[in-house]
Design a protein around this motif. Structure first.
Motif, mmCIF file in Angstrom:
data_model
loop_
_atom_site.group_PDB
_atom_site.id
_atom_site.type_symbol
_atom_site.label_atom_id
_atom_site.label_comp_id
_atom_site.label_asym_id
_atom_site.label_seq_id
_atom_site.Cartn_x
_atom_site.Cartn_y
_atom_site.Cartn_z
ATOM 1 N N ARG A 190 128.754 193.449 67.272
ATOM 2 C CA ARG A 190 127.448 194.125 67.230
ATOM 3 C C ARG A 190 126.960 194.267 65.787
ATOM 4 N NH1 ARG A 190 129.698 197.431 71.368
ATOM 5 N NH2 ARG A 190 130.164 199.031 69.812
ATOM 6 N N TYR A 191 127.871 194.572 64.890
ATOM 7 C CA TYR A 191 127.531 194.679 63.471
ATOM 8 C C TYR A 191 126.985 193.348 62.946
ATOM 9 C CZ TYR A 191 128.518 194.376 58.464
ATOM 10 O OH TYR A 191 128.441 194.129 57.126
ATOM 11 N N LEU A 192 127.685 192.249 63.246
ATOM 12 C CA LEU A 192 127.234 190.933 62.792
ATOM 13 C C LEU A 192 125.881 190.577 63.384
ATOM 14 C CD1 LEU A 192 130.549 188.858 62.977
ATOM 15 C CD2 LEU A 192 129.412 189.747 60.937
ATOM 16 N N GLU A 193 125.697 190.930 64.630
ATOM 17 C CA GLU A 193 124.430 190.646 65.293
ATOM 18 C C GLU A 193 123.302 191.468 64.683
ATOM 19 O OE1 GLU A 193 122.995 191.441 69.703
ATOM 20 O OE2 GLU A 193 124.635 189.983 69.606
ATOM 21 N N LYS A 194 123.555 192.747 64.483
ATOM 22 C CA LYS A 194 122.549 193.666 63.950
ATOM 23 C C LYS A 194 122.145 193.280 62.523
ATOM 24 C CE LYS A 194 121.901 198.627 63.179
ATOM 25 N NZ LYS A 194 122.574 199.933 63.264
ATOM 26 N N SER A 195 123.086 192.815 61.718
ATOM 27 C CA SER A 195 122.803 192.477 60.324
ATOM 28 C C SER A 195 122.212 191.079 60.154
ATOM 29 C CB SER A 195 124.068 192.616 59.478
ATOM 30 O OG SER A 195 125.043 191.706 59.927
ATOM 31 N N GLY A 196 122.115 190.305 61.228
ATOM 32 C CA GLY A 196 121.502 188.983 61.164
ATOM 33 C C GLY A 196 122.460 187.860 60.812
ATOM 34 N N LYS A 206 137.189 197.255 68.905
ATOM 35 C CA LYS A 206 136.902 196.947 67.507
ATOM 36 C C LYS A 206 136.212 195.593 67.386
ATOM 37 C CE LYS A 206 140.407 199.643 65.124
ATOM 38 N NZ LYS A 206 141.528 199.594 64.188
ATOM 39 N N ARG A 207 136.653 194.636 68.166
ATOM 40 C CA ARG A 207 136.059 193.306 68.143
ATOM 41 C C ARG A 207 134.595 193.374 68.582
ATOM 42 N NH1 ARG A 207 139.567 190.386 71.334
ATOM 43 N NH2 ARG A 207 140.837 190.044 69.502
ATOM 44 N N GLU A 208 134.335 194.111 69.629
ATOM 45 C CA GLU A 208 132.969 194.262 70.136
ATOM 46 C C GLU A 208 132.093 194.990 69.111
ATOM 47 O OE1 GLU A 208 129.707 193.849 72.508
ATOM 48 O OE2 GLU A 208 131.666 192.858 72.676
ATOM 49 N N GLU A 209 132.644 196.007 68.457
ATOM 50 C CA GLU A 209 131.909 196.745 67.426
ATOM 51 C C GLU A 209 131.558 195.822 66.260
ATOM 52 O OE1 GLU A 209 132.879 200.304 64.302
ATOM 53 O OE2 GLU A 209 133.789 200.455 66.296
ATOM 54 N N SER A 220 146.597 200.186 76.145
ATOM 55 C CA SER A 220 145.546 200.878 75.399
ATOM 56 C C SER A 220 145.297 200.202 74.054
ATOM 57 C CB SER A 220 145.897 202.353 75.213
ATOM 58 O OG SER A 220 147.037 202.471 74.399
ATOM 59 N N SER A 221 146.325 199.592 73.450
ATOM 60 C CA SER A 221 146.122 198.896 72.179
ATOM 61 C C SER A 221 145.230 197.670 72.380
ATOM 62 C CB SER A 221 147.448 198.505 71.552
ATOM 63 O OG SER A 221 148.099 197.551 72.353
ATOM 64 N N TYR A 222 145.330 197.050 73.545
ATOM 65 C CA TYR A 222 144.472 195.911 73.867
ATOM 66 C C TYR A 222 143.015 196.359 73.930
ATOM 67 C CZ TYR A 222 142.259 192.154 76.466
ATOM 68 O OH TYR A 222 141.421 191.169 76.864
ATOM 69 N N ARG A 223 142.759 197.495 74.548
ATOM 70 C CA ARG A 223 141.395 198.021 74.653
ATOM 71 C C ARG A 223 140.858 198.406 73.284
ATOM 72 N NH1 ARG A 223 142.339 201.905 79.768
ATOM 73 N NH2 ARG A 223 142.659 200.271 81.291
ATOM 74 N N ALA A 224 141.705 198.996 72.440
ATOM 75 C CA ALA A 224 141.279 199.388 71.096
ATOM 76 C C ALA A 224 140.894 198.155 70.287
ATOM 77 C CB ALA A 224 142.378 200.166 70.396
ATOM 78 N N ALA A 225 141.703 197.109 70.371
ATOM 79 C CA ALA A 225 141.408 195.873 69.646
ATOM 80 C C ALA A 225 140.136 195.240 70.186
ATOM 81 C CB ALA A 225 142.573 194.903 69.756
ATOM 82 N N ASP A 226 139.967 195.258 71.497
ATOM 83 C CA ASP A 226 138.773 194.706 72.119
ATOM 84 C C ASP A 226 137.543 195.515 71.709
ATOM 85 O OD1 ASP A 226 137.632 192.721 73.744
ATOM 86 O OD2 ASP A 226 137.469 194.150 75.420
#
Length: 103
Positions: free
Chosen positions: A16-22, A10-13, A2-8
């Motif tokens: 998306r943030y970097l993509e959304k902000s340009g 967070k990485r995906e989030e 489950s810690s692997y999924r949480a880290a994954d």
């Protein structure tokens, strides 16, 4: 597991943030520009910094902004001094007014 999924997650989030902000587009554009340079710069990091800050003010504009800033600081200090003088005058008038009431 489950810690692997949480880290994954967070990485995906974060992605998306970097993509959304340009940020991803800007970095991609700069890296493509570096890749396409026929003569690679001696300092790639300086190249990246200069390209990423390219949207900022240029030399002449920057100098004009600095002059304006200095002038505004001078005006601000002048206004502060004028305020101090007016406060002193007001204090004098108030003390004279209070003395007149006491008599």
């Amino acid at each position: 597991m489950s810690s692997y999924r949480a880290a994954d997650s967070k990485r995906e989030e974060f992605r998306r943030y970097l993509e959304k902000s340009g940020v991803l587009d800007a970095l991609t554009k700069v890296l493509v520009g570096l890749y396409e340079e026929t003569e690679k710069p001696s300092n790639a990091l300086d190249f990246l910094k200069s390209q990423l800050s390219a949207g900022g003010p240029e030399g002449a504009e920057l100098e004009a902004l600095r002059r304006e800033h200095s002038e505004l600081q001078r005006i601000c200090e002048s206004l502060r001094e004028e305020k101090r003088e007016l406060q002193l005058k007001l204090a004098q008038y108030e003390s004279v007014s209070e003395e007149g009431r006491e008599e």
